[in-house]
Design a protein around this motif. Sequence first.
Motif, PDB file in Angstrom:
ATOM      1  N   GLY A   1      19.308 -24.713 -11.165  1.00 45.98           N
ATOM      2  CA  GLY A   1      18.004 -25.372 -11.317  1.00 45.98           C
ATOM      3  C   GLY A   1      17.171 -24.754 -12.422  1.00 45.98           C
ATOM      4  N   PRO A   2      15.959 -25.284 -12.625  1.00 45.29           N
ATOM      5  CA  PRO A   2      15.084 -24.751 -13.671  1.00 45.29           C
ATOM      6  C   PRO A   2      14.692 -23.287 -13.438  1.00 45.29           C
ATOM      7  N   TYR A   3      14.582 -22.889 -12.172  1.00 41.29           N
ATOM      8  CA  TYR A   3      14.077 -21.541 -11.894  1.00 41.29           C
ATOM      9  C   TYR A   3      15.122 -20.612 -11.286  1.00 41.29           C
ATOM     10  N   ALA A   4      16.143 -21.210 -10.681  1.00 42.08           N
ATOM     11  CA  ALA A   4      17.043 -20.388  -9.869  1.00 42.08           C
ATOM     12  C   ALA A   4      18.476 -20.875  -9.995  1.00 42.08           C
ATOM     13  N   ASP A   5      19.417 -20.003  -9.650  1.00 40.90           N
ATOM     14  CA  ASP A   5      20.821 -20.406  -9.679  1.00 40.90           C
ATOM     15  C   ASP A   5      21.167 -21.182  -8.406  1.00 40.90           C
ATOM     16  N   ALA A   6      22.430 -21.561  -8.285  1.00 41.60           N
ATOM     17  CA  ALA A   6      22.819 -22.429  -7.171  1.00 41.60           C
ATOM     18  C   ALA A   6      22.619 -21.760  -5.811  1.00 41.60           C
ATOM     19  N   THR A   7      22.580 -20.427  -5.771  1.00 38.29           N
ATOM     20  CA  THR A   7      22.361 -19.749  -4.484  1.00 38.29           C
ATOM     21  C   THR A   7      20.876 -19.614  -4.161  1.00 38.29           C
ATOM     22  N   GLY A   8      20.017 -20.032  -5.080  1.00 39.50           N
ATOM     23  CA  GLY A   8      18.569 -19.946  -4.829  1.00 39.50           C
ATOM     24  C   GLY A   8      17.947 -18.671  -5.388  1.00 39.50           C
TER      25      GLY A   8
ATOM     26  N   GLU B   1       9.402 -35.288  24.728  1.00 38.23           N
ATOM     27  CA  GLU B   1       8.677 -36.576  24.608  1.00 38.23           C
ATOM     28  C   GLU B   1       9.600 -37.755  24.346  1.00 38.23           C
ATOM     29  N   GLY B   2      10.848 -37.466  23.955  1.00 39.69           N
ATOM     30  CA  GLY B   2      11.762 -38.560  23.591  1.00 39.69           C
ATOM     31  C   GLY B   2      11.607 -38.999  22.144  1.00 39.69           C
ATOM     32  N   ALA B   3      10.921 -38.175  21.350  1.00 42.10           N
ATOM     33  CA  ALA B   3      10.763 -38.517  19.928  1.00 42.10           C
ATOM     34  C   ALA B   3      12.039 -38.185  19.161  1.00 42.10           C
ATOM     35  N   GLN B   4      12.144 -38.719  17.954  1.00 43.05           N
ATOM     36  CA  GLN B   4      13.243 -38.352  17.054  1.00 43.05           C
ATOM     37  C   GLN B   4      12.648 -37.667  15.821  1.00 43.05           C
ATOM     38  N   VAL B   5      13.391 -36.697  15.297  1.00 41.36           N
ATOM     39  CA  VAL B   5      12.907 -35.963  14.132  1.00 41.36           C
ATOM     40  C   VAL B   5      14.014 -35.934  13.076  1.00 41.36           C
ATOM     41  N   ALA B   6      13.659 -36.300  11.837  1.00 42.57           N
ATOM     42  CA  ALA B   6      14.625 -36.241  10.733  1.00 42.57           C
ATOM     43  C   ALA B   6      14.046 -35.345   9.642  1.00 42.57           C
ATOM     44  N   ILE B   7      14.782 -34.295   9.314  1.00 42.40           N
ATOM     45  CA  ILE B   7      14.289 -33.292   8.372  1.00 42.40           C
ATOM     46  C   ILE B   7      15.187 -33.234   7.146  1.00 42.40           C
ATOM     47  N   LEU B   8      14.572 -33.380   5.958  1.00 43.85           N
ATOM     48  CA  LEU B   8      15.290 -33.194   4.696  1.00 43.85           C
ATOM     49  C   LEU B   8      14.597 -32.069   3.943  1.00 43.85           C
ATOM     50  N   GLY B   9      15.337 -31.023   3.617  1.00 46.52           N
ATOM     51  CA  GLY B   9      14.699 -29.940   2.860  1.00 46.52           C
ATOM     52  C   GLY B   9      15.643 -28.820   2.541  1.00 46.52           C
ATOM     53  N   THR B  10      15.141 -27.932   1.683  1.00 42.20           N
ATOM     54  CA  THR B  10      15.843 -26.679   1.403  1.00 42.20           C
ATOM     55  C   THR B  10      14.789 -25.600   1.342  1.00 42.20           C
ATOM     56  N   GLY B  11      15.218 -24.358   1.508  1.00 41.88           N
ATOM     57  CA  GLY B  11      14.250 -23.279   1.398  1.00 41.88           C
ATOM     58  C   GLY B  11      14.727 -22.040   2.094  1.00 41.88           C
ATOM     59  N   ASP B  12      13.840 -21.448   2.912  1.00 42.01           N
ATOM     60  CA  ASP B  12      14.164 -20.174   3.549  1.00 42.01           C
ATOM     61  C   ASP B  12      15.352 -20.349   4.484  1.00 42.01           C
ATOM     62  N   ARG B  13      16.282 -19.418   4.330  1.00 44.72           N
ATOM     63  CA  ARG B  13      17.534 -19.508   5.063  1.00 44.72           C
ATOM     64  C   ARG B  13      17.326 -19.533   6.578  1.00 44.72           C
ATOM     65  N   TRP B  14      16.385 -18.719   7.075  1.00 44.67           N
ATOM     66  CA  TRP B  14      16.212 -18.649   8.532  1.00 44.67           C
ATOM     67  C   TRP B  14      15.685 -19.981   9.086  1.00 44.67           C
ATOM     68  N   LEU B  15      14.885 -20.675   8.292  1.00 44.50           N
ATOM     69  CA  LEU B  15      14.379 -21.979   8.751  1.00 44.50           C
ATOM     70  C   LEU B  15      15.493 -23.024   8.706  1.00 44.50           C
ATOM     71  N   GLU B  16      16.279 -22.994   7.634  1.00 46.57           N
ATOM     72  CA  GLU B  16      17.406 -23.935   7.547  1.00 46.57           C
ATOM     73  C   GLU B  16      18.309 -23.763   8.776  1.00 46.57           C
TER      74      GLU B  16
END
Length: 499
Positions: A96-103, A324-339
């Motif tokens: 990427g512009p700021y970081a390599d493929a490993t982040g 609650e019976g809700a559905q959640v869809a998450i798209l993202g990248t970032g901190d490894r522990w959150l992923e």
Amino acid sequence: MKVLLTAAEIYPLAKTGGLGDVVSALPKALHEAKADVRLLMPAYRGAAAMAEAKPAASLGDFHGFGETVILEGRMPATDLKVWLIDSPGLYDRDGGPYADATGADWVDNDVRFALLAWAAARLSQAESPLGWTPDILHVHDWQTALAPAYLRAWGGPAPGVVFTIHNIAFQGNFPSDLVPRIGLPWSFFTMDGFEYWGQLSYLKAGLVYADKLTTVSPTYAHEIQTPALGFGMQGLLTHRADDLSGILNGADYGVWDPAQDKHLAAPYPATDFVRGKAANKAALQAQLGLTANPDAPLLVVISRLSDQKGMDLLLGVMPMLIEEGAQVAILGTGDRWLEDAFQAVSVQHPQQVAVRIGYVEELAHRLQAGGDMLLMPSRFEPCGLSQMYAQRYATLPIVHSTGGLADTVVNASYDTLLTGAATGFQFDQPTASAFQWCIERAIALYRHPDQWRRIQARAIQQDFGWHRSAASYLDLYRALRPGSAPAKAKGKRATAVEA
Ligand code: ADP
Ligand code: GLC
């Protein structure tokens, strides 16, 4: 009015977040307002091919880091001219512009972005080899913020410089031995210049040497003058408060329009959002392996997974959402522990929780179309774009009341529901319990389709188009045009700093 805009990312040539969107859309709007706009960005791998760029001039050697060639091309699908800085040793690599493929950040980001700023400054001088000199140089974020320092160091006639802060948490602070290596004078390495706690701060250089400072929402312009959100720059910003303004970003409806969106399973016009969203929701549930249930509230997230974005708060409310019976869809990248943590939840509840780690433009659009609500519990958010896009897709944003989120979402309260002004939901404290209560409020309203549709209809009508923001930038540029700036103000900016 001739304007040179420069940034480390410009969509679609490069994008990691909102900066890329903004520096793509603002020039289009300026061009429509009859400004003569040019863009400048590094020639990252693949960018020159996308812009069909060809060599146009050489800027010579950048302090021993190699020859710098300027390529000239066009922004895809526009008339806008873009210049790319060809310095293969610094920019032509995978990643990427700021970081390599490993982040991991590129270790030579100091030099990579010094060159970007240096080239912007060189192309802003009367002797530019491209034969075109801007009235205004508009730089964005720390990666370009050294440009006004170079211009000041060289002296002589220079364009007015506007520095836009998209996120003050990112500062580009590097060891001081860099100063001579990138051709800057030691005399600027003081508390009144770009020295910051013994380091060279690119961001501070912009804050000190640019003629005007802007940030991307009025609320954030106030917040960065406080210790809580100024990230150490609050003293300097308070000192320059007369030169600082908040101009809200816009949404590029050429890219984010559900009626024209080629990424969607079923594009839909504003007039038919109920049917359109139902079709896209069903398609999204199928694509992500969620239970095909039109009635389960589907909450979507498109975000960097980081502390700034409040993703730990989201993790805290996951048990309630599942209950609650809700559905959640998450798209993202970032901190490894959150992923890892989100993925673990989705493994346990695959029919209710879908997680996609990665950067996927198409899925971002499909989530905006198929979701019922968009979650943005950001601790701070200079502007935020996704909540504006969401409204156009009739997906109601649930946001922490901060920065641009506070400025672009009308909280559903007793009053605003009565008057019909509500467009989403806000909560005041960045805590999991406040967030949870706010989501519960939203889900309760979701169970009343008439009320819900009324809010959706209002949200979809909001106009966050770029024309208004572009007009504000043009006003600012005009005030700075050479000759029109009062000499006194120029003297003040030369010395004004208090770190
Ligand atoms: P920021 O720039 O702080 O990340 P913004 O809300 O200003 O936040 O802009 C985010 C932009 O990046 C939006 O265009 C959004 O769609 C996009 N985006 C964020 N994460 C992803 C992702 N994982 N995949 C695709 N697009 C993403
Ligand atoms: C930054 C901010 C975001 C803003 C974007 C574009 O990435 O974090 O809030 O929308 O810049 O200005």
